[in-house]
Motif scaffolding. Structure first.
Motif, PDB file in Angstrom:
ATOM      1  N   UNK A  38      38.492  47.415  18.811  1.00  0.00           N
ATOM      2  CA  UNK A  38      37.490  46.586  19.425  1.00  0.00           C
ATOM      3  C   UNK A  38      38.033  46.111  20.770  1.00  0.00           C
ATOM      4  N   UNK A  39      37.145  45.968  21.738  1.00  0.00           N
ATOM      5  CA  UNK A  39      37.514  45.428  23.041  1.00  0.00           C
ATOM      6  C   UNK A  39      36.708  44.177  23.326  1.00  0.00           C
ATOM      7  N   UNK A  40      37.351  43.206  23.958  1.00  0.00           N
ATOM      8  CA  UNK A  40      36.698  41.953  24.333  1.00  0.00           C
ATOM      9  C   UNK A  40      36.889  41.755  25.826  1.00  0.00           C
ATOM     10  N   UNK A  41      35.802  41.446  26.517  1.00  0.00           N
ATOM     11  CA  UNK A  41      35.846  41.136  27.941  1.00  0.00           C
ATOM     12  C   UNK A  41      35.627  39.644  28.098  1.00  0.00           C
ATOM     13  N   UNK A  42      36.591  38.977  28.712  1.00  0.00           N
ATOM     14  CA  UNK A  42      36.514  37.527  28.898  1.00  0.00           C
ATOM     15  C   UNK A  42      36.529  37.213  30.390  1.00  0.00           C
ATOM     16  N   UNK A  43      35.859  36.148  30.771  1.00  0.00           N
ATOM     17  CA  UNK A  43      35.825  35.688  32.147  1.00  0.00           C
ATOM     18  C   UNK A  43      36.300  34.243  32.213  1.00  0.00           C
ATOM     19  N   UNK A  44      37.047  33.924  33.239  1.00  0.00           N
ATOM     20  CA  UNK A  44      37.502  32.554  33.443  1.00  0.00           C
ATOM     21  C   UNK A  44      38.016  32.394  34.856  1.00  0.00           C
ATOM     22  N   UNK A  45      38.319  31.178  35.244  1.00  0.00           N
ATOM     23  CA  UNK A  45      38.816  30.970  36.603  1.00  0.00           C
ATOM     24  C   UNK A  45      40.317  30.740  36.649  1.00  0.00           C
ATOM     25  N   UNK A  60      44.710  39.617  20.325  1.00  0.00           N
ATOM     26  CA  UNK A  60      45.565  40.805  20.427  1.00  0.00           C
ATOM     27  C   UNK A  60      46.430  40.976  19.178  1.00  0.00           C
ATOM     28  N   UNK A  61      46.798  39.883  18.541  1.00  0.00           N
ATOM     29  CA  UNK A  61      47.578  39.984  17.295  1.00  0.00           C
ATOM     30  C   UNK A  61      46.774  40.656  16.190  1.00  0.00           C
ATOM     31  N   UNK A  62      45.456  40.632  16.314  1.00  0.00           N
ATOM     32  CA  UNK A  62      44.581  41.268  15.331  1.00  0.00           C
ATOM     33  C   UNK A  62      44.111  42.639  15.809  1.00  0.00           C
ATOM     34  N   UNK A  63      44.778  43.181  16.809  1.00  0.00           N
ATOM     35  CA  UNK A  63      44.482  44.526  17.261  1.00  0.00           C
ATOM     36  C   UNK A  63      43.340  44.657  18.254  1.00  0.00           C
ATOM     37  N   UNK A  64      42.874  43.545  18.785  1.00  0.00           N
ATOM     38  CA  UNK A  64      41.774  43.568  19.752  1.00  0.00           C
ATOM     39  C   UNK A  64      42.341  43.767  21.152  1.00  0.00           C
ATOM     40  N   UNK A  65      41.727  44.652  21.932  1.00  0.00           N
ATOM     41  CA  UNK A  65      42.107  44.835  23.331  1.00  0.00           C
ATOM     42  C   UNK A  65      41.347  43.803  24.157  1.00  0.00           C
ATOM     43  N   UNK A  66      42.072  42.958  24.879  1.00  0.00           N
ATOM     44  CA  UNK A  66      41.457  41.892  25.662  1.00  0.00           C
ATOM     45  C   UNK A  66      41.607  42.201  27.148  1.00  0.00           C
ATOM     46  N   UNK A  67      40.482  42.174  27.855  1.00  0.00           N
ATOM     47  CA  UNK A  67      40.455  42.292  29.306  1.00  0.00           C
ATOM     48  C   UNK A  67      39.933  40.960  29.826  1.00  0.00           C
ATOM     49  N   UNK A  68      40.737  40.311  30.665  1.00  0.00           N
ATOM     50  CA  UNK A  68      40.388  38.983  31.163  1.00  0.00           C
ATOM     51  C   UNK A  68      40.182  39.066  32.666  1.00  0.00           C
TER      52      UNK A  68
END
Length: 70
Positions: free
Chosen positions: A1-8, A30-38
Motif C-alpha cells: 500500500x502507498x500513502x501520499x501525505x501533504x504538510x508544510x 512504514x513499520x507496517x509495510x506502507x510506502x509513505x511519500x510526504x
C-alpha cells in the motif's frame, strides 16, 4: 500500500508539533509495510527523512488537464 501525505513541515526542518506528529505517523505506517511519500512546499537537498520519501511540491508530477469540450 502507498500513502501520499501533504504538510508544510517534516523533520529535520520543523517549527511546531505538526511536523513531529506527521513524522511519527509516517514512521508507524512504514513499520507496517506502507510506502509513505510526504510532500512539503520545499524539501531541502540532503534532508534525510528515514524510510519516508520526502518530495518538494515542485517535484510532484501533474497530470495534464482534460481537454475542453465545446
Amino acid at each position: 500500500m502507498r500513502v501520499l501525505m501533504f504538510g508544510w513541515e517534516f523533520p529535520p526542518h520543523i517549527s511546531g508539533g505538526l511536523g513531529t506528529a506527521c513524522y511519527e505517523l509516517s514512521r508507524a505506517l512504514t513499520r507496517h509495510g506502507v510506502e509513505v511519500i510526504f510532500v512539503v512546499p520545499r524539501a531541502l537537498r540532503g534532508a534525510a527523512a528515514g524510510p519516508v520519501r520526502l518530495l518538494s511540491a515542485a517535484e510532484v508530477p501533474l497530470a495534464p488537464p482534460p481537454p475542453r469540450r465545446g
